[in-house]
Design a protein around this motif. Structure first.
Motif, mmCIF file in Angstrom:
data_model
loop_
_atom_site.group_PDB
_atom_site.id
_atom_site.type_symbol
_atom_site.label_atom_id
_atom_site.label_comp_id
_atom_site.label_asym_id
_atom_site.label_seq_id
_atom_site.Cartn_x
_atom_site.Cartn_y
_atom_site.Cartn_z
ATOM 1 N N SER A 67 -9.057 -28.698 54.071
ATOM 2 C CA SER A 67 -10.340 -28.044 54.333
ATOM 3 C C SER A 67 -11.339 -28.299 53.210
ATOM 4 O O SER A 67 -12.550 -28.149 53.409
ATOM 5 N N PRO A 118 -16.968 -24.984 64.347
ATOM 6 C CA PRO A 118 -15.915 -25.434 63.431
ATOM 7 C C PRO A 118 -15.641 -24.435 62.301
ATOM 8 O O PRO A 118 -14.488 -24.245 61.921
ATOM 9 N N GLY A 152 -12.473 -22.746 63.658
ATOM 10 C CA GLY A 152 -11.405 -23.345 62.846
ATOM 11 C C GLY A 152 -10.823 -22.354 61.858
ATOM 12 O O GLY A 152 -9.612 -22.319 61.623
ATOM 13 N N LEU A 160 -20.907 -25.914 57.595
ATOM 14 C CA LEU A 160 -20.381 -26.360 58.889
ATOM 15 C C LEU A 160 -21.122 -25.621 59.995
ATOM 16 O O LEU A 160 -21.598 -24.504 59.790
#
Length: 133
Positions: free
Chosen positions: A93, A55, A59, A51
């Motif tokens: 996820s 993010p 995240g 990623l």
């Protein structure tokens, strides 16, 4: 004036002690441990370039904060539902980082076990306390 009068020795009002919930304790432990593992998983996702930085790290940080907050929110009944939502977020996820399937399944299993066994122990403790004079 209050209804609770302090004792004559001035030690302050006497309040009954609240029984600790095993379910809450186990849930807090799982969520706390999950926050550490998810922090490391966010670093792995960033390091493997699975990623982009925002993010992965943003995240991951958001999920870690939510997990720690979730541990504190277990004092409320709805806090357990929030814990289940967090488990679903960890499973979700895995769509971004496939190795998270393993982590997600392990933690959902651990969370489920702790919720079932903790609730059973709490019921047994309450039944034993009700049976005592």
């Amino acid at each position: 004036m209050t209804d609770i009068q302090p004792p004559a020795d001035g030690a302050g009002p006497v309040r009954p002690a609240r029984a600790a919930s095993v379910r809450r304790s186990l849930g807090s432990i799982v969520l706390g441990f999950e926050s550490v593992v998810m922090f490391l998983a966010a670093l792995v996702a960033f390091g493997l370039k699975a990623l982009p930085a925002l993010p992965a790290l943003g995240g991951g940080a958001l999920l870690c904060v939510a997990l720690v907050a979730g541990a504190g929110l277990l004092r409320f009944r709805w806090g357990y539902a929030f814990g289940w939502v967090l488990q679903a977020a960890i499973i979700a996820s895995a769509f971004l980082v496939p190795v998270m399937w393993i982590v997600g399944v392990l933690f959902v299993g651990l969370w489920t076990y702790c919720m079932v066994v903790g609730a059973r122990i709490d019921r047994e403790k309450a039944a034993a306390a009700a049976g005592q004079p």
